[in-house]
Scaffold this motif. Structure first.
Motif, PDB file in Angstrom:
ATOM      1  N   THR A 152     -25.275  32.743  23.071  1.00  0.00           N
ATOM      2  CA  THR A 152     -25.658  32.079  21.834  1.00  0.00           C
ATOM      3  C   THR A 152     -26.840  32.766  21.167  1.00  0.00           C
ATOM      4  OG1 THR A 152     -26.205  29.938  20.841  1.00  0.00           O
ATOM      5  CG2 THR A 152     -27.157  30.387  22.983  1.00  0.00           C
ATOM      6  N   GLU A 208     -26.265  29.360  30.037  1.00  0.00           N
ATOM      7  CA  GLU A 208     -26.461  29.816  28.664  1.00  0.00           C
ATOM      8  C   GLU A 208     -27.285  31.094  28.680  1.00  0.00           C
ATOM      9  OE1 GLU A 208     -28.144  28.152  24.410  1.00  0.00           O
ATOM     10  OE2 GLU A 208     -29.002  27.342  26.241  1.00  0.00           O
ATOM     11  N   LEU A 249     -22.336  30.854  28.122  1.00  0.00           N
ATOM     12  CA  LEU A 249     -22.412  30.650  26.692  1.00  0.00           C
ATOM     13  C   LEU A 249     -23.364  31.688  26.135  1.00  0.00           C
ATOM     14  CD1 LEU A 249     -21.897  29.086  24.065  1.00  0.00           C
ATOM     15  CD2 LEU A 249     -23.809  27.586  24.701  1.00  0.00           C
TER      16      LEU A 249
END
Length: 110
Positions: free
Chosen positions: A108, A65, A106
């Motif tokens: 984000t 992430e 990811l």
């Protein structure tokens, strides 16, 4: 600005999942913080390490992430493909992408 997020996921084939969870819990000594039917989350310093069972997968993958103010702009800066079909994002302001080696990322916005 792009920086490390709070989660790391190891996507593990069905036949290796229980052994992998046992390894991180019993041998490495990581503390489980959340358990679901196909996923266990461990405290991993300031991050959370997810061990996810993937039924139709033949090899292990590591997914990372990255946190950013603007996931759309981060895709442009990284020059990475949008891969939002990988897993549902729900209501997250986020995108799935990958690096040149194929590691899933990811992007984000918290």
């Amino acid at each position: 600005m792009i920086q490390p997020g709070k989660n790391i996921a190891i996507k593990v084939p069905l036949h290796k999942w229980e052994e992998t969870v046992t390894f991180y819990r019993d041998r490495v000594g990581l503390k489980p913080v959340q358990e679901q039917a196909n996923s266990v989350a461990f405290e991993f310093g300031e991050m959370t390490l997810w061990i996810d069972q993937v039924e139709k997968q033949s090899q292990t993958d590591v997914w990372l992430e990255l946190s950013t103010d603007d996931p759309d702009d981060a895709l442009r800066v990284l020059e990475s493909p949008k891969r939002d079909e990988l897993e549902p994002l729900g209501n997250l302001n986020a995108h799935w992408t990958s690096d040149p080696a194929g590691v899933v990322l990811l992007l984000t916005s918290e």
